[in-house]
Design a protein around this motif. Structure first.
Motif, short mmCIF file in Angstrom:
data_model
loop_
_atom_site.label_atom_id
_atom_site.label_comp_id
_atom_site.label_asym_id
_atom_site.label_seq_id
_atom_site.Cartn_x
_atom_site.Cartn_y
_atom_site.Cartn_z
N SER A 41 0.81 -1.21 0.00
CA SER A 41 0.00 0.00 0.00
C SER A 41 0.84 1.27 0.00
O SER A 41 0.34 2.36 -0.28
CB SER A 41 -0.92 0.00 1.23
OG SER A 41 -0.16 0.00 2.42
N ALA A 42 2.17 1.10 0.30
CA ALA A 42 3.04 2.27 0.35
C ALA A 42 3.50 2.70 -1.04
O ALA A 42 4.09 3.76 -1.19
CB ALA A 42 4.25 1.99 1.24
N THR A 44 3.87 4.35 -4.48
CA THR A 44 3.36 5.62 -5.00
C THR A 44 3.47 5.70 -6.51
O THR A 44 3.17 6.73 -7.08
CB THR A 44 4.13 6.80 -4.38
OG1 THR A 44 5.53 6.62 -4.64
CG2 THR A 44 3.91 6.86 -2.87
N GLY A 45 3.93 4.66 -7.15
CA GLY A 45 4.11 4.69 -8.58
C GLY A 45 3.62 3.41 -9.21
O GLY A 45 2.51 2.94 -8.94
N HIS A 47 2.90 -0.36 -9.86
CA HIS A 47 2.64 -1.43 -8.91
C HIS A 47 1.97 -2.59 -9.62
O HIS A 47 1.41 -2.44 -10.71
CB HIS A 47 1.79 -0.94 -7.74
CG HIS A 47 0.51 -0.27 -8.14
ND1 HIS A 47 0.48 1.01 -8.68
CD2 HIS A 47 -0.78 -0.68 -8.09
CE1 HIS A 47 -0.77 1.35 -8.94
NE2 HIS A 47 -1.55 0.34 -8.59
N ALA A 56 0.88 4.65 -11.95
CA ALA A 56 0.53 5.35 -10.71
C ALA A 56 -0.94 5.73 -10.65
O ALA A 56 -1.48 5.95 -9.56
CB ALA A 56 1.41 6.59 -10.56
N GLU A 161 9.15 6.95 -8.58
CA GLU A 161 8.46 5.66 -8.72
C GLU A 161 7.38 5.66 -9.80
O GLU A 161 7.01 4.61 -10.31
CB GLU A 161 7.85 5.26 -7.37
CG GLU A 161 8.87 4.94 -6.29
CD GLU A 161 9.36 6.17 -5.54
OE1 GLU A 161 8.98 7.31 -5.94
OE2 GLU A 161 10.10 6.02 -4.55
N LYS A 162 6.89 6.85 -10.17
CA LYS A 162 5.88 6.94 -11.23
C LYS A 162 6.48 6.74 -12.61
O LYS A 162 5.75 6.47 -13.58
CB LYS A 162 5.21 8.32 -11.21
CG LYS A 162 4.34 8.60 -10.01
CD LYS A 162 3.70 9.98 -10.15
CE LYS A 162 2.81 10.31 -8.97
NZ LYS A 162 2.17 11.64 -9.12
N THR A 198 10.40 1.60 -2.96
CA THR A 198 9.02 1.15 -3.21
C THR A 198 8.75 0.96 -4.71
O THR A 198 7.62 0.71 -5.10
CB THR A 198 8.01 2.15 -2.63
OG1 THR A 198 8.19 3.43 -3.25
CG2 THR A 198 8.17 2.28 -1.12
#
Length: 551
Positions: A41-42, A44-45, A47, A56, A161-162, A198
């Motif tokens: 859940s952490a 931010t991009g 996943h 994202a 991360e996005k 992450t």
């Protein structure tokens, strides 16, 4: 399956002038007092959810792009990224060096690459190349050493991360010591999570990336489950090991059916270790909604210069390989969709309507054809996913660009429940359709078909004329004829049917004009092949899994 002896990148690396450093020690244990790894859940991009890579904004993202050898051609990178974007790519996989084998790409350089990717609205897959062929290649370093590198340059990566996927290490084991892949990859992932990364992580296969041992295929679930964030994508490199459509489809379908995310991180149209089936790679990736990244934009040497897509980094001088991957069927221009993080505000986030309840037709012992009322969408529905329901479990059974699909590989006299999802051009997925339960037909009895196999032979080669007669009372459509060669025979071409071979096993399926064998009627097809030793005749044939009489 043949073992790969060298990588495509390996030939390019022969041109790179640099000093090799000694390999570092094997994996270290993470600090017992380190901060707990981030949860899913952490993120931010990018996943992973339900076996799919999402951006994202939660949209399905399918990589379509190329590899670029930044580590050895740093000055070309700004223009190269601009050029591949102009040709339609949505992703670029960037070669970086940790400093152990080649000149290190430092934090400032990595930050510049990420910035250039973002300026060109490209997703950046960053890979550490010094791990290539560890255990077999002199100077190659461990995945643990690659993690050291990512931690050292983390200030260029965190917060991106996005836009960035971290490919932990390129082809991290050769053909020696590859059995350690599962433990080494799991440990590397956990070190990165403990260090606060992450990002979506990408794990390359062993065996120079080609996984001929099926080590990654058979242990991917263990590695994925070992990631506390459940945010790992697997990468297979397809060269000479994947020289038939059957091999390509089997490998990728196993991941799709298991709901494990996978991309083809490297592939080419030819290679010194065999001729990969690039048509099957691209078509299967498109059918399953999987990403692919071709090797490579330009700069290859050591005998594989034919893998350059652009001659001399010049986009106006595309090679036959460049034209194929950018402009050909299932190519980048036709199938690439830009990541929604670049479209401003997330772009289209509304999913299609749910498809209609599927209905069954042409129910046979090993397959069923399903049709459904099409979904509607703000833009366009690009694909439908047929899933097989088993209690609370879903398994992807087929993907289709139309509101009709045939599911194969079923067991006779067995009840199956199916449902359908729709996906649109932005990657949004619909609600699931209502399910339908279908019971397959009993196995076809022996004697419902008869096969004639006639050979015209010459020194080392032959043509075979095959006639398949339907001796049953009903027409047979979309048939499948299976048989095995008794010796060392290899099919090179066929007519009036599609013929694929895997080892000694041969499968023929119809062309549109030979699709149906009427009751009491027949179809004929031919094949051309070579042989070594004795050209024996197949002893048994089966039509749709049922044995035939041999005439």
């Amino acid at each position: 399956m043949r073992k790969r002896l060298a990588t495509a990148a390996g030939a390019l690396l022969a041109m790179a002038a640099s000093t090799l450093a000694a390999p570092h020690a094997a994996a270290r244990e993470a600090d017992s007092g380190a901060t707990a790894a981030p949860s899913a859940s952490a993120a931010t991009g990018f996943h992973v959810r339900d076996g799919r890579l999402l951006d994202a904004n939660g949209g399905d993202f399918v990589m379509r792009g190329v590899n670029h050898a930044h580590a050895w051609y740093t000055s070309t990178t700004p223009k190269a990224l601009k050029d591949v974007k102009a040709l339609g790519a949505n992703t670029v996989r960037v070669v970086l060096a940790t400093g152990d084998r080649w000149t290190r790409n430092d934090t400032a350089d990595v930050a510049a690459v990420v910035d250039q990717c973002k300026q060109n609205r490209l997703v950046c897959v960053l890979e550490a190349h010094d791990t290539t062929g560890y255990g077999e290649q002199d100077g190659a370093v461990t995945l643990d050493r690659a993690v050291d590198y990512w931690i050292d340059v983390q200030s260029a990566l965190k917060g991106q991360e996005k836009y960035v996927v971290l490919n932990i290490g390129n082809e991290p084991h050769g053909n020696t010591g590859y059995q350690a892949w599962t433990a080494d990859t799991s440990a590397a992932i956990n070190r990165l999570r403990t260090a606060g990364f992450t990002h979506t992580l990408m794990a390359d296969a062993p065996n120079w990336g080609q996984d001929w041992s099926f080590t990654m295929r058979d242990n991917a679930q263990r590695v994925f489950s070992a990631d506390p964030a459940r945010n790992t994508v697997f990468s297979i490199h397809m060269y000479g090991v994947f020289d038939t459509a059957a091999e390509v489809r089997d490998y990728l379908n196993r991941f799709a059916s298991a709901r494990l995310p996978i991309v083809v991180g490297e592939f080419g149209h030819d290679h010194s270790d065999g001729n990969p089936d690039e048509d099957a790679i691209m078509a299967t990736a498109e059918q399953l909604g999987l990403g692919y990244l071709g090797w490579s934009w330009s700069g290859n040497g050591g005998g594989v210069e034919y893998l350059d897509m652009a001659v001399g980094f010049d986009p106006s001088r595309l090679s036959p390989w460049g034209e194929r991957i950018f402009d050909g069927a299932h190519g980048i221009k036709a199938t690439s969709r830009e990541a929604s993080v670049y479209s401003g505000g997330g772009g289209d986030t509304r999913p299609p309507t749910a498809p209609g309840t599927p209905t069954a037709s042409d129910v046979r012992s090993d397959r069923v054809t399903l049709g459904w009322a099409a979904s509607t969408d703000d833009t366009a529905v690009t694909a439908y996913d047929v899933v097989r329901l088993d209690g609370t479990t879903e398994t992807r059974a087929a993907t289709s660009a139309t509101s009709r699909a045939t599911v194969t590989g079923l067991t006779p006299s067995t009840a199956y429940t199916f449902a359908v999802y729709a996906r649109d051009a932005a990657g949004n997925r619909s609600a699931r359709s209502a399910p339908v339960t279908v019971t397959t037909a009993p196995a076809q009895s022996t004697g419902a078909c008869a096969v004639t196999y006639r050979v015209h032979e010459w020194n080392g080669g032959f043509n075979a004329d095959v006639t398949v007669r339907n001796t049953g009372a009903a027409a047979v459509s979309d048939w499948r004829l299976d048989f095995a060669f008794p010796g060392d025979q290899r099919v090179h071409s066929a007519w009036n049917a599609k013929v694929v071979q895997q080892g000694s096993q041969v499968r023929a399926t119809p062309e549109p004009w030979t699709r149906t064998i009427p009751a009491g009627g027949s179809v004929s097809f031919g094949l051309s092949a070579s042989f070594t030793g004795t050209n024996g005749t197949p002893s048994a044939f089966s039509l749709d899994g049922a044995p035939c009489t041999t005439l």
